[in-house]
Motif scaffolding. Structure first.
Motif, PDB file in Angstrom:
ATOM      1  N   TYR A  15       0.805  -1.218   0.000  1.00 17.43           N
ATOM      2  CA  TYR A  15       0.000   0.000   0.000  1.00 17.43           C
ATOM      3  C   TYR A  15       0.842   1.274   0.000  1.00 17.43           C
ATOM      4  N   THR A  16       1.679   1.461   1.026  1.00 17.00           N
ATOM      5  CA  THR A  16       2.388   2.729   1.166  1.00 17.00           C
ATOM      6  C   THR A  16       3.376   2.959   0.019  1.00 17.00           C
ATOM      7  N   ALA A  17       4.264   2.005  -0.226  1.00 16.47           N
ATOM      8  CA  ALA A  17       5.265   2.185  -1.281  1.00 16.47           C
ATOM      9  C   ALA A  17       4.601   2.264  -2.656  1.00 16.47           C
ATOM     10  N   LEU A  18       3.609   1.418  -2.889  1.00 19.77           N
ATOM     11  CA  LEU A  18       2.896   1.459  -4.159  1.00 19.77           C
ATOM     12  C   LEU A  18       2.156   2.789  -4.323  1.00 19.77           C
ATOM     13  N   GLY A  19       1.604   3.315  -3.240  1.00 22.67           N
ATOM     14  CA  GLY A  19       0.915   4.603  -3.296  1.00 22.67           C
ATOM     15  C   GLY A  19       1.861   5.750  -3.623  1.00 22.67           C
ATOM     16  N   ILE A  20       3.045   5.723  -3.021  1.00 23.90           N
ATOM     17  CA  ILE A  20       4.042   6.758  -3.320  1.00 23.90           C
ATOM     18  C   ILE A  20       4.454   6.671  -4.779  1.00 23.90           C
ATOM     19  N   ILE A  25       4.091   8.733 -10.340  1.00 19.86           N
ATOM     20  CA  ILE A  25       3.660   8.543 -11.728  1.00 19.86           C
ATOM     21  C   ILE A  25       2.757   9.696 -12.157  1.00 19.86           C
ATOM     22  N   ALA A  26       1.827  10.091 -11.285  1.00 19.02           N
ATOM     23  CA  ALA A  26       0.910  11.185 -11.610  1.00 19.02           C
ATOM     24  C   ALA A  26       1.650  12.497 -11.810  1.00 19.02           C
ATOM     25  N   VAL A  27       2.585  12.782 -10.930  1.00 18.57           N
ATOM     26  CA  VAL A  27       3.342  14.038 -11.036  1.00 18.57           C
ATOM     27  C   VAL A  27       4.162  14.057 -12.325  1.00 18.57           C
ATOM     28  N   LEU A  28       4.849  12.946 -12.607  1.00 19.15           N
ATOM     29  CA  LEU A  28       5.652  12.880 -13.832  1.00 19.15           C
ATOM     30  C   LEU A  28       4.774  12.893 -15.078  1.00 19.15           C
ATOM     31  N   GLY A  29       3.603  12.272 -15.001  1.00 20.96           N
ATOM     32  CA  GLY A  29       2.700  12.247 -16.151  1.00 20.96           C
ATOM     33  C   GLY A  29       2.112  13.603 -16.469  1.00 20.96           C
ATOM     34  N   MET A  30       1.880  14.411 -15.441  1.00 25.42           N
ATOM     35  CA  MET A  30       1.318  15.744 -15.663  1.00 25.42           C
ATOM     36  C   MET A  30       2.364  16.752 -16.131  1.00 25.42           C
ATOM     37  N   ALA A  31       3.621  16.462 -15.862  1.00 25.30           N
ATOM     38  CA  ALA A  31       4.687  17.379 -16.290  1.00 25.30           C
ATOM     39  C   ALA A  31       4.813  17.310 -17.806  1.00 25.30           C
ATOM     40  N   THR A  32       4.674  18.438 -18.453  1.00 23.09           N
ATOM     41  CA  THR A  32       4.721  18.458 -19.917  1.00 23.09           C
ATOM     42  C   THR A  32       6.135  18.333 -20.448  1.00 23.09           C
ATOM     43  N   SER A  33       7.134  18.594 -19.611  1.00 26.14           N
ATOM     44  CA  SER A  33       8.516  18.533 -20.086  1.00 26.14           C
ATOM     45  C   SER A  33       9.080  17.118 -20.046  1.00 26.14           C
ATOM     46  N   ILE A  34       8.345  16.182 -19.456  1.00 25.21           N
ATOM     47  CA  ILE A  34       8.827  14.811 -19.324  1.00 25.21           C
ATOM     48  C   ILE A  34       8.116  13.937 -20.345  1.00 25.21           C
ATOM     49  N   SER A  35       8.890  13.085 -20.992  1.00 27.22           N
ATOM     50  CA  SER A  35       8.333  12.167 -21.971  1.00 27.22           C
ATOM     51  C   SER A  35       7.347  11.213 -21.300  1.00 27.22           C
ATOM     52  N   VAL A  36       6.317  10.835 -22.016  1.00 23.42           N
ATOM     53  CA  VAL A  36       5.273   9.973 -21.457  1.00 23.42           C
ATOM     54  C   VAL A  36       5.793   8.551 -21.219  1.00 23.42           C
ATOM     55  N   GLU A  37       6.921   8.185 -21.816  1.00 22.47           N
ATOM     56  CA  GLU A  37       7.458   6.836 -21.636  1.00 22.47           C
ATOM     57  C   GLU A  37       7.921   6.595 -20.199  1.00 22.47           C
ATOM     58  N   ILE A  38       8.425   7.611 -19.526  1.00 19.02           N
ATOM     59  CA  ILE A  38       8.922   7.450 -18.149  1.00 19.02           C
ATOM     60  C   ILE A  38       7.790   7.054 -17.199  1.00 19.02           C
ATOM     61  N   PRO A  39       6.661   7.771 -17.184  1.00 19.08           N
ATOM     62  CA  PRO A  39       5.556   7.312 -16.326  1.00 19.08           C
ATOM     63  C   PRO A  39       5.030   5.929 -16.717  1.00 19.08           C
ATOM     64  N   ALA A  46       5.075  -0.650 -11.147  1.00 15.04           N
ATOM     65  CA  ALA A  46       4.033  -0.741 -10.123  1.00 15.04           C
ATOM     66  C   ALA A  46       3.222  -2.017 -10.284  1.00 15.04           C
ATOM     67  N   ILE A  47       2.884  -2.355 -11.520  1.00 17.82           N
ATOM     68  CA  ILE A  47       2.127  -3.584 -11.773  1.00 17.82           C
ATOM     69  C   ILE A  47       2.949  -4.799 -11.381  1.00 17.82           C
ATOM     70  N   PHE A  48       4.227  -4.805 -11.750  1.00 25.32           N
ATOM     71  CA  PHE A  48       5.108  -5.920 -11.396  1.00 25.32           C
ATOM     72  C   PHE A  48       5.245  -6.040  -9.878  1.00 25.32           C
ATOM     73  N   GLY A  49       5.453  -4.909  -9.198  1.00 23.21           N
ATOM     74  CA  GLY A  49       5.585  -4.921  -7.742  1.00 23.21           C
ATOM     75  C   GLY A  49       4.323  -5.410  -7.057  1.00 23.21           C
ATOM     76  N   ALA A  50       3.171  -4.968  -7.543  1.00 24.57           N
ATOM     77  CA  ALA A  50       1.906  -5.415  -6.960  1.00 24.57           C
ATOM     78  C   ALA A  50       1.721  -6.916  -7.156  1.00 24.57           C
ATOM     79  N   ALA A  51       2.119  -7.415  -8.318  1.00 22.54           N
ATOM     80  CA  ALA A  51       1.995  -8.855  -8.577  1.00 22.54           C
ATOM     81  C   ALA A  51       2.920  -9.660  -7.671  1.00 22.54           C
TER      82      ALA A  51
END
Length: 134
Positions: A15-20, A25-39, A46-51
């Motif tokens: 929960y905690t680490a996955l939430g952070i 991901i949200a912050v990096l995704g909203m940043a227009t200067s960052i490529s969408v591939e990074i998020p 996150a999916i791998f860690g949750a699994a």
């Protein structure tokens, strides 16, 4: 082979680490200067860690920890209902007031999902730790 870890450690990673990570991901995704591939790479992590953490068995005998987890999830649901209601109002007001600006509302809404998911997971982890300490 399945390993056993303490319920507290399991909750932290699940929960905690996955939430952070989701909030990042949200912050990096909203940043227009960052490529969408990074998020997107972080979403894969996150999916791998949750699994991975869903396959690791926790302590099954700790009834108090299970009760505290259910209590944390219930409290988080109430908080998130209020947060989502407030976010809906803010989005509607922002859209009405900032309509003339060239904002990418789809991008903002899509990445806001990860921010909400991150907040929810972090809240579950924090509330669980609070009630475990009591």
């Amino acid at each position: 082979m399945k390993k056993k870890i303490s319920m507290k450690t399991q909750i932290f990673w699940r929960y905690t680490a996955l939430g952070i990570l989701c909030f990042l991901i949200a912050v990096l995704g909203m940043a227009t200067s960052i490529s969408v591939e990074i998020p997107l790479i972080l979403i894969g992590c996150a999916i791998f860690g949750a699994a991975v953490f869903s396959m690791i068995k926790g302590d099954v005998e700790d009834e108090m920890a299970k009760e505290n987890l259910l209590k944390a999830k219930a409290s988080t649901t109430t908080i998130m209902h209020r947060l989502l209601s407030a976010m809906g109002i803010v989005f509607l007001l922002a859209y009405a007031l900032l309509r003339e600006y060239d904002l990418n509302w789809v991008r903002i809404a899509a990445w806001s999902y990860y921010a909400v998911m991150g907040i929810q997971n972090v809240l579950v982890g924090l509330l669980f730790n609070k009630w475990e300490a009591e």
